[in-house]
Design a protein around this motif. Structure first.
Motif, PDB file in Angstrom:
ATOM      1  N   PHE A 243       6.189   5.498  11.286  1.00 15.19           N
ATOM      2  CA  PHE A 243       7.589   5.096  11.039  1.00 15.19           C
ATOM      3  C   PHE A 243       8.571   6.255  11.075  1.00 15.19           C
ATOM      4  CE2 PHE A 243       6.319   6.248   6.749  1.00 15.19           C
ATOM      5  CZ  PHE A 243       5.025   5.758   6.668  1.00 15.19           C
ATOM      6  N   THR A 244       8.085   7.473  11.351  1.00 14.13           N
ATOM      7  CA  THR A 244       9.005   8.604  11.496  1.00 14.13           C
ATOM      8  C   THR A 244       8.676   9.372  12.770  1.00 14.13           C
ATOM      9  OG1 THR A 244       7.555   9.732   9.914  1.00 14.13           O
ATOM     10  CG2 THR A 244       9.701   9.037   9.103  1.00 14.13           C
ATOM     11  N   GLU A 245       9.688   9.978  13.358  1.00 15.93           N
ATOM     12  CA  GLU A 245       9.514  10.791  14.564  1.00 15.93           C
ATOM     13  C   GLU A 245      10.663  11.773  14.671  1.00 15.93           C
ATOM     14  OE1 GLU A 245       6.952  11.027  16.523  1.00 15.93           O
ATOM     15  OE2 GLU A 245       7.995  12.580  17.678  1.00 15.93           O
TER      16      GLU A 245
ATOM     17  N   PHE B 115      16.586  10.002   7.570  1.00 13.37           N
ATOM     18  CA  PHE B 115      15.293  10.622   7.227  1.00 13.37           C
ATOM     19  C   PHE B 115      14.669   9.841   6.083  1.00 13.37           C
ATOM     20  CE2 PHE B 115      18.140  13.339   4.505  1.00 13.37           C
ATOM     21  CZ  PHE B 115      17.539  13.142   3.264  1.00 13.37           C
ATOM     22  N   ALA B 116      13.336  10.008   5.963  1.00 10.86           N
ATOM     23  CA  ALA B 116      12.616   9.317   4.900  1.00 10.86           C
ATOM     24  C   ALA B 116      11.515  10.238   4.386  1.00 10.86           C
ATOM     25  CB  ALA B 116      12.012   8.018   5.409  1.00 10.86           C
ATOM     26  N   PHE B 117      11.111   9.982   3.163  1.00 11.10           N
ATOM     27  CA  PHE B 117       9.971  10.746   2.622  1.00 11.10           C
ATOM     28  C   PHE B 117       9.278   9.885   1.576  1.00 11.10           C
ATOM     29  CE2 PHE B 117      13.739  11.821   0.177  1.00 11.10           C
ATOM     30  CZ  PHE B 117      13.327  11.658  -1.138  1.00 11.10           C
TER      31      PHE B 117
ATOM     32  N   SER C  64       0.832  -1.203   0.000  1.00 10.27           N
ATOM     33  CA  SER C  64       0.000   0.000   0.000  1.00 10.27           C
ATOM     34  C   SER C  64       0.867   1.253   0.000  1.00 10.27           C
ATOM     35  CB  SER C  64      -0.913   0.002   1.213  1.00 10.27           C
ATOM     36  OG  SER C  64      -0.133   0.073   2.394  1.00 10.27           O
ATOM     37  N   GLN C  65       2.178   1.061   0.124  1.00  9.86           N
ATOM     38  CA  GLN C  65       3.108   2.205   0.127  1.00  9.86           C
ATOM     39  C   GLN C  65       4.513   1.698  -0.247  1.00  9.86           C
ATOM     40  OE1 GLN C  65       3.235   3.716   4.129  1.00  9.86           O
ATOM     41  NE2 GLN C  65       3.508   1.715   5.054  1.00  9.86           N
ATOM     42  N   THR C  66       5.283   2.570  -0.895  1.00 11.44           N
ATOM     43  CA  THR C  66       6.651   2.159  -1.229  1.00 11.44           C
ATOM     44  C   THR C  66       7.551   2.180   0.008  1.00 11.44           C
ATOM     45  OG1 THR C  66       6.973   4.431  -1.995  1.00 11.44           O
ATOM     46  CG2 THR C  66       6.708   2.747  -3.691  1.00 11.44           C
ATOM     47  N   SER C  67       7.008   2.626   1.142  1.00 11.71           N
ATOM     48  CA  SER C  67       7.786   2.595   2.394  1.00 11.71           C
ATOM     49  C   SER C  67       8.255   1.184   2.715  1.00 11.71           C
ATOM     50  CB  SER C  67       6.949   3.136   3.565  1.00 11.71           C
ATOM     51  OG  SER C  67       6.464   4.424   3.265  1.00 11.71           O
ATOM     52  N   SER C  68       7.560   0.182   2.187  1.00 11.83           N
ATOM     53  CA  SER C  68       7.974  -1.210   2.400  1.00 11.83           C
ATOM     54  C   SER C  68       9.419  -1.438   1.937  1.00 11.83           C
ATOM     55  CB  SER C  68       7.034  -2.155   1.645  1.00 11.83           C
ATOM     56  OG  SER C  68       7.012  -1.802   0.272  1.00 11.83           O
ATOM     57  N   VAL C  69       9.835  -0.692   0.911  1.00  8.26           N
ATOM     58  CA  VAL C  69      11.193  -0.881   0.383  1.00  8.26           C
ATOM     59  C   VAL C  69      12.244  -0.381   1.392  1.00  8.26           C
ATOM     60  CG1 VAL C  69      12.704  -0.529  -1.617  1.00  8.26           C
ATOM     61  CG2 VAL C  69      10.230  -0.548  -1.928  1.00  8.26           C
ATOM     62  N   GLN C  70      11.862   0.634   2.195  1.00  9.70           N
ATOM     63  CA  GLN C  70      12.775   1.126   3.253  1.00  9.70           C
ATOM     64  C   GLN C  70      13.277  -0.023   4.108  1.00  9.70           C
ATOM     65  OE1 GLN C  70      11.563   4.095   6.042  1.00  9.70           O
ATOM     66  NE2 GLN C  70      10.378   5.247   4.533  1.00  9.70           N
ATOM     67  N   ALA C  71      12.297  -0.808   4.599  1.00  9.86           N
ATOM     68  CA  ALA C  71      12.640  -1.893   5.514  1.00  9.86           C
ATOM     69  C   ALA C  71      13.542  -2.910   4.834  1.00  9.86           C
ATOM     70  CB  ALA C  71      11.365  -2.557   6.021  1.00  9.86           C
TER      71      ALA C  71
ATOM     72  N   TYR D  38      -0.871  -0.100  -4.187  1.00  7.30           N
ATOM     73  CA  TYR D  38      -2.274  -0.511  -4.358  1.00  7.30           C
ATOM     74  C   TYR D  38      -3.089  -0.173  -3.120  1.00  7.30           C
ATOM     75  CZ  TYR D  38      -0.098  -3.284  -8.027  1.00  7.30           C
ATOM     76  OH  TYR D  38       0.606  -3.685  -9.122  1.00  7.30           O
ATOM     77  N   ARG D  39      -4.256   0.405  -3.356  1.00 11.26           N
ATOM     78  CA  ARG D  39      -5.166   0.649  -2.223  1.00 11.26           C
ATOM     79  C   ARG D  39      -6.584   0.376  -2.646  1.00 11.26           C
ATOM     80  NH1 ARG D  39      -2.492   5.910   0.779  1.00 11.26           N
ATOM     81  NH2 ARG D  39      -0.411   4.990   0.792  1.00 11.26           N
ATOM     82  N   SER D  40      -7.349  -0.097  -1.681  1.00  9.24           N
ATOM     83  CA  SER D  40      -8.723  -0.466  -1.990  1.00  9.24           C
ATOM     84  C   SER D  40      -9.601   0.791  -2.077  1.00  9.24           C
ATOM     85  CB  SER D  40      -9.222  -1.413  -0.900  1.00  9.24           C
ATOM     86  OG  SER D  40     -10.514  -1.828  -1.197  1.00  9.24           O
TER      87      SER D  40
ATOM     88  N   HIS E 211       1.297   5.462  -8.188  1.00  5.53           N
ATOM     89  CA  HIS E 211       2.754   5.375  -8.026  1.00  5.53           C
ATOM     90  C   HIS E 211       3.258   6.263  -6.896  1.00  5.53           C
ATOM     91  CE1 HIS E 211       1.854   4.228 -12.162  1.00  5.53           C
ATOM     92  NE2 HIS E 211       2.942   3.496 -12.142  1.00  5.53           N
ATOM     93  N   GLN E 212       4.204   5.735  -6.160  1.00  2.10           N
ATOM     94  CA  GLN E 212       4.875   6.549  -5.149  1.00  2.10           C
ATOM     95  C   GLN E 212       6.379   6.517  -5.380  1.00  2.10           C
ATOM     96  OE1 GLN E 212       3.736   5.013  -1.255  1.00  2.10           O
ATOM     97  NE2 GLN E 212       2.132   6.551  -1.087  1.00  2.10           N
ATOM     98  N   ILE E 213       7.039   7.516  -4.808  1.00  2.00           N
ATOM     99  CA  ILE E 213       8.496   7.504  -4.810  1.00  2.00           C
ATOM    100  C   ILE E 213       8.934   7.664  -3.356  1.00  2.00           C
ATOM    101  CG2 ILE E 213      10.600   8.591  -5.655  1.00  2.00           C
ATOM    102  CD1 ILE E 213       8.715   9.858  -7.861  1.00  2.00           C
ATOM    103  N   GLU E 214       9.643   6.668  -2.870  1.00  6.62           N
ATOM    104  CA  GLU E 214      10.100   6.672  -1.491  1.00  6.62           C
ATOM    105  C   GLU E 214      11.541   7.157  -1.456  1.00  6.62           C
ATOM    106  OE1 GLU E 214       7.807   5.633   0.502  1.00  6.62           O
ATOM    107  OE2 GLU E 214       8.857   5.717   2.416  1.00  6.62           O
ATOM    108  N   GLY E 215      11.902   7.869  -0.416  1.00  7.25           N
ATOM    109  CA  GLY E 215      13.302   8.258  -0.258  1.00  7.25           C
ATOM    110  C   GLY E 215      13.786   7.835   1.115  1.00  7.25           C
TER     111      GLY E 215
HETATM  112  N1  DAH Z   1       4.065   6.065   3.098  1.00  9.90           N
HETATM  113  C1  DAH Z   1       3.367   7.323   3.351  1.00  9.90           C
HETATM  114  C2  DAH Z   1       2.029   7.308   2.617  1.00  9.90           C
HETATM  115  O1  DAH Z   1       1.810   6.480   1.812  1.00  9.90           O
HETATM  116  C3  DAH Z   1       4.195   8.482   2.867  1.00  9.90           C
HETATM  117  C4  DAH Z   1       5.394   8.691   3.728  1.00  9.90           C
HETATM  118  C5  DAH Z   1       5.355   9.521   4.817  1.00  9.90           C
HETATM  119  C6  DAH Z   1       6.575   8.048   3.456  1.00  9.90           C
HETATM  120  C7  DAH Z   1       6.440   9.748   5.616  1.00  9.90           C
HETATM  121  C8  DAH Z   1       7.698   8.258   4.254  1.00  9.90           C
HETATM  122  C9  DAH Z   1       7.608   9.110   5.335  1.00  9.90           C
HETATM  123  O2  DAH Z   1       8.863   7.670   4.024  1.00  9.90           O
HETATM  124  O3  DAH Z   1       8.701   9.312   6.084  1.00  9.90           O
HETATM  125  O4  DAH Z   1       1.217   8.148   2.911  1.00  9.90           O
END
Ligand code: DAH
Length: 334
Positions: free
Chosen positions: A247-249, A301-303, A164-171, A190-192, A204-208
Motif C-alpha cells: 500500500f506504499t510506494e 504518507f503513511a506509517f 490484522s493491521q490498523t492500516s484498515s482505518v486508512q482506507a 489480531y493475528r493467528s 496494538h498498532q498505531i497507524e498514521g
Molecule cells: N501495516 C503494516 C504492518 O502491520 C505496517 C505499515 C507499514 C503501515 C507501512 C503503514 C505503512 O501505514 O505505510 O506491518
C-alpha cells in the motif's frame, strides 16, 4: 403489700423494655392479677361491686401511668447508651483508599497521542471486526498475498476478518474524508500467532496517515523525526531502509538508534546499533484512487508502528506476556 405497691416496686426494678413488657402482661394482661379480680366480680354483692370496680379501675390507671413513666426512663437510657456507643472520633487517622494507575500500554499510547496532537493530527478509530475489503483489498494487497492466508489472519467469514493491521482505518478515513487528512489510528489488531515472548495473537498498532497537496517523503521523514526525538530524546537518529509494502510506494522500514548504546552496538540491539521500529512509505497511487482521492492532485504518507514494541523498549520489558497478565506485582513497578 398492696397490689399498687407491689406493682410499683416491680416496675422500678425492670432493667429494659423487654422486662417491662413482660411485667405489663403479668399485671394487666388476660391472665393477669387485675383481670382475675375483675372476672371474680360476678360473685360479689350489689353493694360491693361498684366499690371493688372503682378500686380496680384506680389500680389499673395507676399501673398504666407507672408503666408509661418507667418506659420513658428506660427508653431515654437506651438512647443515651446507643449514642455513646456510636460516638465518632473525627480525630482518628483515616484509611487512604488505594489509587489505581494506568497500564504501561495506556501511558505510552497517551504520550504518542500527545506528540501527534501537537503536530495537528486527529485521533480516529476503526472497527476491530473488519471487512476483508478495508483490511486488504482497498490497500492493494492481492488475493494471493501471504498475509491473507488463514494461517495468518482470523476469518469470521469470507468477507469479514479480525483486522490484522490498523492500516484498515486508512482506507476508511480516505473514503469518508476530503484531504487535507492528518490522523493517527491506534487500536487492537489480531493475528493467528502462537504466544511467546515477542508474539501475541492480540496486540496494538498505531497507524498514521497524511494526505494533502504536495506531500513528499521529506514530510514523512520530518514528522517521524520529531516523533522519535520527542519519545526517545534529541540524540535519537533515524535510519530508513528500503522495504516493500503493497500500500506504499516507495516503502521503508524505519529504525531508531539504540537507546542503550547510542549506536555502538550492544546486546539490546544485537550489535546492530539500530532497532527496527515501524513501517512507512508514500501512499500508493492505486490506494488513493481506490479510496476516491485523485492521485494526480494529492499525495500522502503513511506509517504503522507496534505499541508493545515501543513500551517494551521504553520500560526494558523483555517478555510481551507480562503486559497482558495483569499481575499487579509487575504493573506496580511502572
Ligand atoms: N501495516 C503494516 C504492518 O502491520 C505496517 C505499515 C507499514 C503501515 C507501512 C503503514 C505503512 O501505514 O505505510 O506491518
Amino acid at each position: 403489700m398492696s397490689m399498687k405497691k407491689k406493682a410499683e416496686a416491680a416496675l422500678l426494678a425492670a432493667h429494659d423494655l423487654n422486662e417491662l413488657e413482660e411485667l405489663r402482661i403479668g399485671l394487666l394482661g388476660k391472665k393477669g392479677e387485675l383481670t382475675a379480680i375483675l372476672r371474680g366480680m360476678g360473685g360479689l354483692s350489689a353493694e360491693e361491686r361498684p366499690l371493688i370496680g372503682q378500686l380496680a379501675n384506680e389500680v389499673r390507671a395507676f399501673i398504666e401511668s407507672e408503666l408509661e413513666k418507667q418506659k420513658n426512663i428506660l427508653m431515654s437510657a437506651a438512647r443515651k447508651e446507643k449514642l455513646q456507643a456510636e460516638t465518632l472520633d473525627v480525630t482518628m487517622g483515616g484509611r487512604t483508599p488505594r489509587l489505581g494507575k494506568l497500564h504501561p500500554l495506556t501511558t505510552v499510547l497517551n504520550e504518542v497521542k500527545d506528540i501527534f496532537i501537537g503536530m495537528g493530527f486527529s485521533i480516529v478509530e476503526g472497527p476491530e471486526v473488519e471487512y476483508d475489503y478495508f483490511n486488504f483489498e482497498a490497500l492493494n494487497i492481492p488475493a494471493d498475498h501471504p498475509a491473507r492466508d488463514t494461517q495468518d489472519t482470523f476469518y469470521i467469514n469470507d468477507n469479514v476478518v479480525l483486522r490484522s493491521q490498523t492500516s484498515s482505518v486508512q482506507a476508511r478515513v480516505m473514503q469518508n474524508q476530503e484531504p487535507p487528512i492528518r490522523v493517527i489510528a491506534p487500536g487492537r489488531v489480531y493475528r493467528s500467532d502462537a504466544v511467546d515472548a515477542t508474539h501475541s495473537p492480540v496486540f496494538h498498532q498505531i497507524e498514521g496517515l497524511v494526505v494533502d497537496k504536495g506531500i513528499t517523503m521529506g514530510d514523512l521523514k520530518g514528522t517521524l523525526e520529531i516523533f522519535m526525538k520527542t519519545l526517545y530524546g534529541e540524540d535519537a537518529v533515524l535510519r530508513f531502509r528500503p522495504h516493500h509494502f503493497p500500500f506504499t510506494e516507495p516503502s521503508a522500514e524505519v529504525d531508531v538508534s539504540c537507546f542503550v548504546c547510542g549506536g555502538k552496538g550492544c546486546r539490546v540491539c544485537k550489535g546492530e546499533g539500530f532497532i527496527e521500529l515501524l513501517g512507512a512509505g508514500m501512499v500508493h497511487p492505486r490506494v488513493l484512487e481506490r479510496c476516491g482521492i485523485d492521485p494526480s492532485v494529492y499525495s500522502g504518507f503513511a506509517f504503522g508502528l507496534g505499541l508493545e514494541r515501543i513500551v517494551m523498549r521504553r520500560m526494558s520489558i523483555d517478555d510481551m506476556r507480562l503486559l497482558y497478565e495483569n499481575d499487579l506485582r509487575f504493573l506496580n513497578q511502572f
